[in-house]
Structures are given as structure tokens and as C-alpha cells.
Design a protein around this motif. Structure first.
Motif, short mmCIF file in Angstrom:
data_model
loop_
_atom_site.label_atom_id
_atom_site.label_comp_id
_atom_site.label_asym_id
_atom_site.label_seq_id
_atom_site.Cartn_x
_atom_site.Cartn_y
_atom_site.Cartn_z
N LEU A 142 0.75 -1.30 0.22
CA LEU A 142 -0.03 -0.09 0.03
C LEU A 142 0.94 1.27 -0.04
O LEU A 142 0.49 2.11 -0.60
CB LEU A 142 -0.82 0.01 1.21
CG LEU A 142 -2.04 -1.19 1.10
CD1 LEU A 142 -2.76 -1.12 2.29
CD2 LEU A 142 -2.94 -1.21 0.10
N ALA A 143 2.09 1.09 0.64
CA ALA A 143 2.97 2.40 0.70
C ALA A 143 3.51 2.56 -0.77
O ALA A 143 3.53 3.84 -1.33
CB ALA A 143 4.17 2.06 1.60
N GLU A 144 3.92 1.37 -1.62
CA GLU A 144 4.44 1.58 -2.88
C GLU A 144 3.13 2.06 -4.06
O GLU A 144 3.52 2.84 -4.85
CB GLU A 144 4.84 0.27 -3.34
CG GLU A 144 5.77 0.54 -4.58
CD GLU A 144 6.77 -0.67 -4.97
OE1 GLU A 144 7.28 -0.71 -6.14
OE2 GLU A 144 6.84 -1.65 -4.04
N HIS A 145 1.98 1.40 -3.80
CA HIS A 145 1.13 1.56 -4.77
C HIS A 145 0.04 2.48 -4.53
O HIS A 145 -0.81 2.57 -5.45
CB HIS A 145 0.53 0.28 -5.33
CG HIS A 145 1.58 -0.83 -5.84
ND1 HIS A 145 2.33 -0.73 -6.85
CD2 HIS A 145 2.31 -1.75 -5.09
CE1 HIS A 145 3.25 -1.59 -7.13
NE2 HIS A 145 3.09 -2.48 -5.89
N MET A 146 -0.22 2.93 -3.29
CA MET A 146 -0.96 3.96 -2.81
C MET A 146 -0.38 5.24 -2.45
O MET A 146 -0.39 6.11 -3.01
CB MET A 146 -1.89 3.28 -1.65
CG MET A 146 -3.18 2.68 -2.24
SD MET A 146 -4.40 2.28 -0.64
CE MET A 146 -5.27 1.21 -1.46
N LEU A 147 0.28 5.29 -1.24
CA LEU A 147 0.86 6.28 -0.77
C LEU A 147 2.12 7.10 -1.88
O LEU A 147 2.10 8.06 -1.68
CB LEU A 147 1.40 6.03 0.46
CG LEU A 147 0.70 5.39 1.64
CD1 LEU A 147 1.14 5.21 2.86
CD2 LEU A 147 -0.66 6.15 1.70
N ALA A 148 2.68 6.34 -2.48
CA ALA A 148 3.60 6.86 -3.26
C ALA A 148 3.12 7.91 -4.45
O ALA A 148 3.79 8.82 -4.90
CB ALA A 148 4.49 5.88 -4.02
N ASP A 149 1.62 7.59 -4.90
CA ASP A 149 1.21 8.58 -5.91
C ASP A 149 -0.37 8.72 -5.53
O ASP A 149 -1.22 7.84 -5.85
CB ASP A 149 1.36 7.91 -7.22
CG ASP A 149 1.04 8.96 -8.26
OD1 ASP A 149 0.09 9.79 -8.06
OD2 ASP A 149 1.04 8.68 -9.50
N ARG A 150 -0.70 9.32 -4.44
CA ARG A 150 -1.99 9.49 -4.16
C ARG A 150 -3.01 9.93 -5.09
O ARG A 150 -4.22 9.62 -4.86
CB ARG A 150 -1.79 10.48 -2.71
CG ARG A 150 -1.55 9.80 -1.49
CD ARG A 150 -1.27 10.84 -0.50
NE ARG A 150 -0.99 10.56 1.09
CZ ARG A 150 0.30 10.22 1.24
NH1 ARG A 150 1.37 10.20 0.43
NH2 ARG A 150 0.62 9.56 2.45
N ILE A 151 -2.45 10.79 -6.09
CA ILE A 151 -3.61 11.15 -6.75
C ILE A 151 -4.03 10.08 -7.91
O ILE A 151 -5.15 9.75 -7.98
CB ILE A 151 -2.98 12.47 -7.85
CG1 ILE A 151 -2.80 13.71 -7.06
CG2 ILE A 151 -4.01 12.71 -9.13
CD1 ILE A 151 -2.02 14.47 -7.67
N ALA A 155 -7.95 8.08 -7.91
CA ALA A 155 -8.53 7.86 -9.18
C ALA A 155 -8.99 6.21 -9.24
O ALA A 155 -10.09 6.23 -9.79
CB ALA A 155 -7.74 8.10 -10.37
N LYS A 156 -8.12 5.42 -8.93
CA LYS A 156 -8.43 4.04 -8.96
C LYS A 156 -9.48 3.70 -7.73
O LYS A 156 -10.30 3.14 -7.98
CB LYS A 156 -7.19 3.30 -8.83
CG LYS A 156 -6.20 3.36 -9.89
CD LYS A 156 -5.02 2.64 -9.59
CE LYS A 156 -3.91 2.82 -11.00
NZ LYS A 156 -2.81 2.14 -10.76
N LEU A 157 -9.13 4.24 -6.45
CA LEU A 157 -10.14 3.99 -5.53
C LEU A 157 -11.50 4.49 -5.74
O LEU A 157 -12.35 4.04 -5.21
CB LEU A 157 -9.73 4.58 -4.09
CG LEU A 157 -8.35 4.05 -3.59
CD1 LEU A 157 -7.71 4.74 -2.35
CD2 LEU A 157 -8.91 2.45 -3.12
N ALA A 158 -11.69 5.43 -6.72
CA ALA A 158 -13.11 6.16 -6.50
C ALA A 158 -14.17 5.42 -7.30
O ALA A 158 -15.10 5.02 -6.49
CB ALA A 158 -12.94 7.41 -7.61
N SER A 159 -13.79 4.45 -8.13
CA SER A 159 -14.52 3.43 -8.68
C SER A 159 -14.86 2.27 -7.77
O SER A 159 -16.10 1.72 -7.70
CB SER A 159 -14.37 2.82 -10.23
OG SER A 159 -13.11 2.20 -9.83
#
Length: 250
Positions: A142-151, A155-159
Motif C-alpha cells: 500500500l505504501a508503494e502503490h497507494m501512498l507513493a502516488d496519492r492522486i 482515481a483508482k479508489l473512486a470506482s
């Protein structure tokens, strides 16, 4: 071949090519200097790329507690591993509590959203044929694939958030009531009624006993991407240390 050896070999090839051209001393010197410079730039670029690949955001205590709590709600077997199946089971609990068949359009949409949650953010860290992760691997993923690029992550979490919103909105009015919210959190992550109700009261800023899709999205973003200490949305999966309750009908 080591990277430094490769760079030196590249320089030697370029020098030999320069020497094979007509022996104009100025031309030869320019070509050799250019070859050396090109090799140096290539080596520097490789170092920068390596540093960028290795850089991973540090998971602070707030995010660590939230991620660990989420892990605990998913690790229903208590074997210190989670896999995609555990995320799917959580989604199926929500569908079952609503009486929505898994093979229905709404059920399939929730299943697909749950699969994206796994593949986009967790699967790259999964080990072995059974593709599972430990608590630490989940944090790192989650650090690498979420927190590293929150924007990009938002966008992915929205759907994904929208799919869970649609399931929670039992009466189809485009909003989630307090009862629907409590029902969702109890069956999704085993959250106690009082905890989920306190969170709902915070989200329901205008006190109309409803939260909108945008408010729900912000809740999901805040849980996964936020780092503010003591923020109410930190307890979306329940307070750290509180019991994880079994699914229930209300």
C-alpha cells in the motif's frame, strides 16, 4: 555484465568507431569527448532510475495502524496471511446481508471492484502460488502503490468506493442513511454499531441523516491515503484493538 563494465565497453566501442573515421584530429577529439559524455550521462540516468525504483514512502504510525486493522478484519482464519479470496469474502458478506446474488449485475460489479482493489494495490507484493501477503507485505504494497502516488491511487479508489456505495444504498435514493451505513460497516469489516454511528455523525455535516457519494469517496480516500492523527475516518474499519464482529442483520 556489471553496469560499470557495460558503460566502459560502450565508451570503447564509440572510441573505436571514431578512430575508424578519417583522421581529422579535431573531428576525432570531438567524437571521443562526445562518447565519454554520453557514457557518463547514461550511467547517471541509470543511477537515478534505480534510486526512483527503490524509493518507497515510509508508512507512518497512523497509516500503519489503519492498514493493520484492515488486515485483521480480512484475516478471518487468523493465519497471518491474506489473499484475494479474503477480500472477496468480505464483499460477499455485504452482498449476502443485502440479499443480492453474487451473479447479479450489482454483485458482479462489487466483485470486480474488489478484484481491482487486490490487483491494483496488493497483488504485486503477493508471494507463492497461493498469492498471499503478510501484514508487513500489505503495508509495503500500500505504501508503494497507494501512498507513493496519492492522486493516481485516488482515481483508482473512486470506482471501488462507488461500487460499495451502490450496495449500501439499499433504497436506491442515491444517498446512504445512518442505518445503511451501519449495516455496511458491520458486514464489510465487523465494525461495532457505536463506532460506525460516531463516524456517520462526523460525515453527516449538515445533519440530514444522509451522506452523498462524494462524502463516501472522501471517506475512502481519507482512510487509505490520509495521515492525520485522530481523524474520525481512521476508524472506518473499526478502532484499533476493538473486537471484529460477525455479520448481522438489523
Amino acid at each position: 555484465m556489471a553496469r560499470s563494465d557495460l558503460d566502459r565497453e560502450l565508451e570503447r566501442d564509440q572510441q573505436r568507431e571514431a578512430e575508424s573515421m578519417p583522421r581529422n584530429s579535431n573531428t576525432k577529439k570531438a567524437l571521443v569527448v562526445g562518447a565519454v559524455a554520453a557514457g557518463t550521462i547514461a550511467a547517471g540516468a541509470a543511477v537515478v532510475a534505480t534510486v526512483r525504483r527503490r524509493r518507497r514512502p515510509i508508512v507512518g504510525s497512523v497509516s500503519r495502524n489503519k492498514f493493520d486493522r484492515w488486515f485483521d478484519t480480512l484475516d478471518v482464519d487468523g493465519n497471518d496471511y491474506i489473499a484475494e479470496e479474503n477480500l472477496r469474502q468480505a464483499a460477499d458478506r455485504v452482498l449476502g446481508a443485502r440479499g443480492v446474488p453474487v451473479e447479479s449485475p450489482m454483485g458482479l460489479e462489487l466483485r470486480e471492484a474488489t478484484q481491482r482493489l487486490w490487483t491494483e494495490f496488493i497483488a504485486p507484493a503477493a508471494d507463492g502460488d497461493d498469492a498471499r501477503v503478510t501484514r508487513r507485505q500489505l503495508r509495503n504494497a500500500l505504501a508503494e502503490h497507494m501512498l507513493a502516488d496519492r492522486i493516481t491511487a485516488a482515481a483508482k479508489l473512486a470506482s471501488i468506493a462507488d461500487a460499495y456505495f451502490a450496495i449500501a444504498d439499499e433504497d436506491g435514493d442515491g444517498l446512504i442513511s445512518s442505518g445503511e451505513f451501519v449495516h455496511l460497516l458491520r458486514n464489510w469489516n465487523g465494525v461495532d454499531y457505536m463506532e460506525s454511528h460516531r463516524l456517520f455523525e462526523f460525515l453527516d455535516a449538515d445533519h440530514d441523516n444522509r451522506i452523498s457519494p462524494d462524502e463516501w469517496r472522501r471517506t475512502i480516500f481519507s482512510f487509505f491515503l490520509g495521515s492525520e492523527r485522530n481523524h474520525p475516518t481512521n476508524d472506518l474499519m473499526g478502532k484499533v484493538g476493538s473486537p471484529i464482529l460477525a455479520p448481522a442483520d438489523f
